[in-house]
Structures are given as structure tokens and as C-alpha cells.
Design a protein around this motif. Sequence first.
Motif, short mmCIF file in Angstrom:
data_model
loop_
_atom_site.label_atom_id
_atom_site.label_comp_id
_atom_site.label_asym_id
_atom_site.label_seq_id
_atom_site.Cartn_x
_atom_site.Cartn_y
_atom_site.Cartn_z
N UNK A 33 17.64 -94.53 -13.38
CA UNK A 33 17.08 -95.75 -12.83
C UNK A 33 15.81 -96.07 -13.59
N UNK A 34 15.77 -97.24 -14.20
CA UNK A 34 14.61 -97.62 -15.00
C UNK A 34 13.65 -98.51 -14.25
N UNK A 35 14.09 -99.13 -13.19
CA UNK A 35 13.19 -99.99 -12.43
C UNK A 35 13.94 -100.75 -11.36
N UNK A 45 20.17 -97.64 -1.81
CA UNK A 45 20.90 -96.45 -2.23
C UNK A 45 20.64 -95.99 -3.65
N UNK A 46 20.52 -96.91 -4.58
CA UNK A 46 20.31 -96.53 -5.98
C UNK A 46 18.98 -95.81 -6.15
N UNK A 47 17.92 -96.37 -5.59
CA UNK A 47 16.60 -95.74 -5.70
C UNK A 47 16.56 -94.42 -4.93
N UNK A 48 17.19 -94.37 -3.77
CA UNK A 48 17.22 -93.13 -2.98
C UNK A 48 17.96 -92.04 -3.74
N UNK A 49 19.11 -92.38 -4.30
CA UNK A 49 19.87 -91.39 -5.07
C UNK A 49 19.09 -90.90 -6.27
N UNK A 50 18.37 -91.79 -6.93
CA UNK A 50 17.61 -91.40 -8.10
C UNK A 50 16.55 -90.36 -7.77
N UNK A 51 15.98 -90.44 -6.60
CA UNK A 51 14.93 -89.48 -6.22
C UNK A 51 15.47 -88.24 -5.53
N UNK A 56 20.42 -82.61 -12.75
CA UNK A 56 21.56 -81.96 -13.38
C UNK A 56 22.87 -82.72 -13.14
N UNK A 57 22.87 -83.64 -12.19
CA UNK A 57 24.06 -84.46 -11.93
C UNK A 57 24.04 -85.65 -12.89
N UNK A 58 25.06 -85.76 -13.75
CA UNK A 58 25.08 -86.85 -14.73
C UNK A 58 25.17 -88.21 -14.05
N UNK A 59 24.33 -89.12 -14.49
CA UNK A 59 24.34 -90.49 -13.97
C UNK A 59 23.37 -91.32 -14.79
N UNK A 60 23.50 -92.64 -14.70
CA UNK A 60 22.50 -93.48 -15.38
C UNK A 60 21.13 -93.27 -14.75
#
Length: 107
Positions: free
Chosen positions: A95-97, A78-84, A89-93
Motif C-alpha cells: 500500500x503506497x497511500x 480493508x486495504x489499509x487494515x490488511x497492510x498494517x 512475509x505474505x506476498x501482496x502489493x
Amino acid sequence: MTVERAVRDAVFVAPAEREERDRMRRAHAAAAKQLQVSASGPEVWGWQGRTLGRRAGDCWLRIVSAEADKAGGRLWEGTATADTHVPRSVPRPRLRGVLDWTAPDVA
């Protein structure tokens, strides 16, 4: 709903088993070491004790863990999917790796 049932049904708590909590903490420390960051601050447990996050410098370090044969799915990816897929424009951390590793019984 009784307090006992509420606690039993809570999803964002540390695993009930001490061995599982300790394993997750060791995995988080190993990830911090591999990424050369120092974890600090309070632990934040996630979905049914399968995730553990803490501050790591100016970042957030979160691990996901499950039995090896149960790894995968939305919680895992989920984290990687959301990042892509979520607009920048949606504020969030950011993903660095992503690091993946598997022990004989745990991913």
C-alpha cells in the motif's frame, strides 16, 4: 441456477447503471491524475461494482466508492487494515497511500 440469476447475483461486475459506471471511471481517472500516474490495461471491478482497479505504471490503482452515507466498514478500510496487520512475509502489493474525498452524495 439459471444463467440470468447467476449474472444478476454476480458480485464482481461493473455496476448495472451506465451513469454509475461512468462516475466510477471518472473517479478512477481523477485519482490517477492526482497521483500523477497513467492507468492502463483492463478494468477490474470489485465487490458489487463498488471498487474499480487498473494497472498504474508498476502499481495498482484501486478506488472504492459508495453513497456518502454508506461509506466506511471493512470494504472501505480493508486495504489499509490488511497492510498494517498482515505480516510482510505474505506476498501482496504494498500500500503506497490512501486518498479520501467526498462529493455531496458520493464518497
